[in-house]
Scaffold this motif. Structure first.
Motif, PDB file in Angstrom:
ATOM      1  N   LEU A  18       0.896  -1.236  -0.013  1.00 52.21           N
ATOM      2  CA  LEU A  18       0.074   0.056   0.280  1.00 52.21           C
ATOM      3  C   LEU A  18       0.955   1.240  -0.043  1.00 52.21           C
ATOM      4  O   LEU A  18       0.417   2.236  -0.933  1.00 52.21           O
ATOM      5  N   TYR A  19       1.918   1.226   0.725  1.00 51.43           N
ATOM      6  CA  TYR A  19       2.939   2.449   0.696  1.00 51.43           C
ATOM      7  C   TYR A  19       3.503   2.690  -0.598  1.00 51.43           C
ATOM      8  O   TYR A  19       3.604   3.745  -1.133  1.00 51.43           O
ATOM      9  N   LEU A  20       3.862   1.457  -1.063  1.00 49.37           N
ATOM     10  CA  LEU A  20       4.330   1.651  -2.698  1.00 49.37           C
ATOM     11  C   LEU A  20       3.191   2.064  -3.499  1.00 49.37           C
ATOM     12  O   LEU A  20       3.738   3.021  -4.527  1.00 49.37           O
ATOM     13  N   ALA A  21       2.324   1.867  -3.458  1.00 48.72           N
ATOM     14  CA  ALA A  21       0.879   2.385  -4.312  1.00 48.72           C
ATOM     15  C   ALA A  21       0.964   3.846  -4.224  1.00 48.72           C
ATOM     16  O   ALA A  21       0.851   4.474  -5.053  1.00 48.72           O
ATOM     17  N   PHE A  22       0.782   4.082  -2.950  1.00 51.49           N
ATOM     18  CA  PHE A  22       0.628   5.956  -2.624  1.00 51.49           C
ATOM     19  C   PHE A  22       1.801   6.659  -2.864  1.00 51.49           C
ATOM     20  O   PHE A  22       2.014   7.662  -3.367  1.00 51.49           O
ATOM     21  N   HIS A  23       3.121   5.835  -2.689  1.00 54.42           N
ATOM     22  CA  HIS A  23       4.334   6.359  -3.018  1.00 54.42           C
ATOM     23  C   HIS A  23       4.461   7.011  -4.257  1.00 54.42           C
ATOM     24  O   HIS A  23       5.029   7.870  -4.567  1.00 54.42           O
ATOM     25  N   THR A  24       4.139   5.904  -5.227  1.00 54.91           N
ATOM     26  CA  THR A  24       4.336   6.276  -6.696  1.00 54.91           C
ATOM     27  C   THR A  24       3.388   7.236  -7.210  1.00 54.91           C
ATOM     28  O   THR A  24       3.546   8.135  -8.193  1.00 54.91           O
ATOM     29  N   LEU A  25       2.283   7.630  -6.313  1.00 56.71           N
ATOM     30  CA  LEU A  25       1.220   8.851  -6.747  1.00 56.71           C
ATOM     31  C   LEU A  25       1.738  10.105  -6.326  1.00 56.71           C
ATOM     32  O   LEU A  25       1.497  11.188  -6.853  1.00 56.71           O
ATOM     33  N   ILE A  26       2.738   9.998  -5.224  1.00 55.23           N
ATOM     34  CA  ILE A  26       2.982  11.385  -4.680  1.00 55.23           C
ATOM     35  C   ILE A  26       4.241  11.826  -5.384  1.00 55.23           C
ATOM     36  O   ILE A  26       4.507  13.069  -5.391  1.00 55.23           O
ATOM     37  N   LEU A  27       5.338  10.833  -5.567  1.00 54.80           N
ATOM     38  CA  LEU A  27       6.765  11.428  -6.084  1.00 54.80           C
ATOM     39  C   LEU A  27       6.422  11.632  -7.501  1.00 54.80           C
ATOM     40  O   LEU A  27       6.192  11.097  -8.183  1.00 54.80           O
ATOM     41  N   PRO A  28       6.913  12.897  -7.749  1.00 56.82           N
ATOM     42  CA  PRO A  28       6.905  13.187  -9.317  1.00 56.82           C
ATOM     43  C   PRO A  28       7.971  12.701 -10.083  1.00 56.82           C
ATOM     44  O   PRO A  28       7.433  12.461 -11.325  1.00 56.82           O
ATOM     45  N   ILE A  29       8.791  11.871  -9.542  1.00 57.69           N
ATOM     46  CA  ILE A  29       9.822  11.306 -10.470  1.00 57.69           C
ATOM     47  C   ILE A  29       9.228   9.935 -11.159  1.00 57.69           C
ATOM     48  O   ILE A  29       9.518   9.615 -12.161  1.00 57.69           O
ATOM     49  N   TYR A  30       8.317   9.351 -10.370  1.00 58.88           N
ATOM     50  CA  TYR A  30       7.471   8.214 -10.903  1.00 58.88           C
ATOM     51  C   TYR A  30       6.722   8.886 -12.363  1.00 58.88           C
ATOM     52  O   TYR A  30       6.463   7.860 -13.159  1.00 58.88           O
ATOM     53  N   ALA A  31       5.811   9.829 -12.216  1.00 57.00           N
ATOM     54  CA  ALA A  31       5.154  10.285 -13.162  1.00 57.00           C
ATOM     55  C   ALA A  31       6.282  10.639 -14.408  1.00 57.00           C
ATOM     56  O   ALA A  31       5.784  10.483 -15.635  1.00 57.00           O
ATOM     57  N   GLU A  32       7.121  11.331 -14.123  1.00 57.39           N
ATOM     58  CA  GLU A  32       8.080  11.701 -15.244  1.00 57.39           C
ATOM     59  C   GLU A  32       8.721  10.541 -15.830  1.00 57.39           C
ATOM     60  O   GLU A  32       8.900  10.581 -17.024  1.00 57.39           O
ATOM     61  N   THR A  33       8.986   9.151 -15.201  1.00 59.00           N
ATOM     62  CA  THR A  33       9.444   8.177 -16.061  1.00 59.00           C
ATOM     63  C   THR A  33       8.368   7.369 -16.572  1.00 59.00           C
ATOM     64  O   THR A  33       8.742   6.433 -17.326  1.00 59.00           O
ATOM     65  N   GLY A  34       6.998   7.791 -16.487  1.00 58.93           N
ATOM     66  CA  GLY A  34       5.812   6.661 -17.080  1.00 58.93           C
ATOM     67  C   GLY A  34       5.625   5.640 -16.495  1.00 58.93           C
ATOM     68  O   GLY A  34       4.987   4.745 -16.991  1.00 58.93           O
ATOM     69  N   SER A  35       6.461   5.376 -15.014  1.00 52.57           N
ATOM     70  CA  SER A  35       6.183   4.143 -14.312  1.00 52.57           C
ATOM     71  C   SER A  35       4.970   3.957 -13.289  1.00 52.57           C
ATOM     72  O   SER A  35       4.857   3.016 -12.861  1.00 52.57           O
ATOM     73  N   CYS A  36       4.558   5.218 -13.146  1.00 51.10           N
ATOM     74  CA  CYS A  36       3.810   5.576 -12.040  1.00 51.10           C
ATOM     75  C   CYS A  36       2.424   4.414 -12.329  1.00 51.10           C
ATOM     76  O   CYS A  36       2.066   3.674 -11.233  1.00 51.10           O
ATOM     77  N   THR A  37       1.785   4.452 -13.427  1.00 50.66           N
ATOM     78  CA  THR A  37       0.491   3.716 -13.446  1.00 50.66           C
ATOM     79  C   THR A  37       0.882   1.966 -13.132  1.00 50.66           C
ATOM     80  O   THR A  37       0.245   1.287 -12.612  1.00 50.66           O
ATOM     81  N   ASN A  38       1.911   1.540 -13.906  1.00 53.59           N
ATOM     82  CA  ASN A  38       2.277   0.104 -13.850  1.00 53.59           C
ATOM     83  C   ASN A  38       2.576  -0.220 -12.407  1.00 53.59           C
ATOM     84  O   ASN A  38       2.017  -1.231 -11.829  1.00 53.59           O
ATOM     85  N   ILE A  39       3.316   0.536 -11.688  1.00 57.25           N
ATOM     86  CA  ILE A  39       3.989   0.230 -10.124  1.00 57.25           C
ATOM     87  C   ILE A  39       2.643   0.214  -9.583  1.00 57.25           C
ATOM     88  O   ILE A  39       2.492  -0.585  -8.344  1.00 57.25           O
ATOM     89  N   HIS A  40       1.882   1.272  -9.577  1.00 53.80           N
ATOM     90  CA  HIS A  40       0.597   1.507  -8.807  1.00 53.80           C
ATOM     91  C   HIS A  40      -0.229   0.340  -9.046  1.00 53.80           C
ATOM     92  O   HIS A  40      -0.751  -0.349  -7.973  1.00 53.80           O
ATOM     93  N   LEU A  41      -0.574  -0.265  -9.883  1.00 57.41           N
ATOM     94  CA  LEU A  41      -1.505  -1.560 -10.167  1.00 57.41           C
ATOM     95  C   LEU A  41      -0.673  -2.619  -9.387  1.00 57.41           C
ATOM     96  O   LEU A  41      -1.383  -3.420  -9.070  1.00 57.41           O
ATOM     97  N   LEU A  42       0.626  -2.744  -9.932  1.00 59.66           N
ATOM     98  CA  LEU A  42       1.256  -3.991  -9.270  1.00 59.66           C
ATOM     99  C   LEU A  42       1.454  -3.826  -7.808  1.00 59.66           C
ATOM    100  O   LEU A  42       1.303  -4.946  -7.139  1.00 59.66           O
ATOM    101  N   SER A  43       1.054  -2.694  -7.241  1.00 56.93           N
ATOM    102  CA  SER A  43       1.349  -2.554  -5.825  1.00 56.93           C
ATOM    103  C   SER A  43      -0.161  -2.943  -5.195  1.00 56.93           C
ATOM    104  O   SER A  43      -0.217  -3.546  -3.692  1.00 56.93           O
ATOM    105  N   LEU A  44      -1.001  -2.433  -5.454  1.00 55.13           N
ATOM    106  CA  LEU A  44      -2.379  -2.487  -5.024  1.00 55.13           C
ATOM    107  C   LEU A  44      -3.019  -3.938  -5.197  1.00 55.13           C
ATOM    108  O   LEU A  44      -3.587  -4.351  -4.335  1.00 55.13           O
TER     109      LEU A  44
END
Length: 222
Positions: free
Chosen positions: A179-205
Motif C-alpha cells: 500500500l505504501y508503494l502504491a501511494f508512494h508512486t502517486l506522490i513522487l513526481p519522479i515516477y510520473a516523469e518516468t511513466g512508471s507510475c501506473t504500472n507500479i501503482h497497479l502492481l502494488s495494489l
C-alpha cells in the motif's frame, strides 16, 4: 470441514507432493495413523489433526507409536494450524516430522502460488536494482530503478509475502508495504516523469489487497 474430510484433503496434498500408494486408514482402530503413504522407498505413517488451536504433545506421541505399529520408516503429523513449543521439542527428540499450515481448500494453494511468484519476481528485481547502483555492476541495465527507500520497501514486502503467507502479522506487513508503494508512486513526481507510475501503482495494489484478505482469513480461522 471436519477431521474426516481433512484426512482426505491431506491425502490430496500428498498426491501433489508425489507420494504413492496413499491409503487413508479406517477411522476406528487406526492406532493413531490416519494415512499411510510411500515416497523414495520410505513408508510414512501420518496423523492428521484439524484443529483451531496449536497441536500438542499427544498427537506427536500417537504418531510415533502408530508409525511403529505399522512398521513405518517415518512418523508425521499434518495439521491445518501450528504446533506448541513442547510438541516441537518432543518431535525433535522422537524424530517425528511436523507439517504445519496444511491448506484446507484447493483455493488456498492457488493464491499462494500466484503471490509467491509475484513476490519472487519483485524480490529479484529489487536485488538487481540494488546491484545496479554499484559501479562494479554497471553492466546491469534495468528500465527503471526506484530510490533506495522504495527498494527497501519492495524487499520487505516480497520477503514477508514469500515466507510469511501462513502468518497474520507477516501478511499485514506485506499488505502495508505494498500500500505504501502504491501511494508512494502517486506522490513522487519522479515516477510520473518516468511513466512508471501506473504500472507500479497497479502492481502494488493487487498484492496489497490479496495479503489484506488473506490476513483477515487467517484471523477469522484462528
Amino acid at each position: 470441514m471436519d477431521g474426516y474430510e481433512f484426512e482426505y484433503q491431506c491425502a490430496k496434498i500428498l498426491k501433489r507432493k508425489h507420494f504413492s500408494k496413499i491409503k487413508v486408514t479406517q477411522s476406528s482402530g487406526d492406532q493413531g495413523i490416519d494415512i499411510i503413504a510411500f515416497k523414495h522407498r520410505k513408508k510414512y505413517g501420518i496423523q492428521c489433526k484439524y484443529y483451531t488451536h496449536p497441536v500438542g504433545n499427544k498427537a506427536v506421541q500417537e504418531a510415533y507409536a502408530g508409525a511403529n505399529f505399522y512398521d513405518c520408516d517415518k512418523a508425521v503429523v499434518m495439521t491445518n494450524i501450528t504446533f506448541t513449543k513442547s510438541a516441537t521439542q518432543l518431535a525433535q527428540k522422537l524424530d517425528v516430522e511436523l507439517w504445519p499450515n496444511c491448506p484446507v481448500t484447493p483455493f488456498y494453494s492457488l493464491p499462494f502460488k500466484i503471490m509467491s511468484s509475484l513476490n519472487a519476481v519483485l524480490f529479484l528485481y529489487a536485488v538487481l536494482a540494488f546491484l545496479s547502483l554499484k559501479p562494479e555492476f554497471d553492466f546491469i541495465h534495468l528500465p527503471f530503478v526506484p530510490d533506495t527507500l522504495t527498494l527497501v520497501i519492495i524487499l520487505t514486502a516480497s520477503i514477508s509475502g514469500i515466507f510469511g503467507w501462513s502468518f497474520f502479522l507477516c501478511n499485514l506487513i506485506a499488505a502495508g508495504a505494498y500500500l505504501y508503494l502504491a501511494f508512494h508512486t502517486l506522490i513522487l513526481p519522479i515516477y510520473a516523469e518516468t511513466g512508471s507510475c501506473t504500472n507500479i501503482h497497479l502492481l502494488s495494489l493487487i498484492p496489497a489487497g490479496v495479503h489484506l484478505l488473506h490476513a483477515g482469513w487467517i484471523k477469522i480461522r484462528k
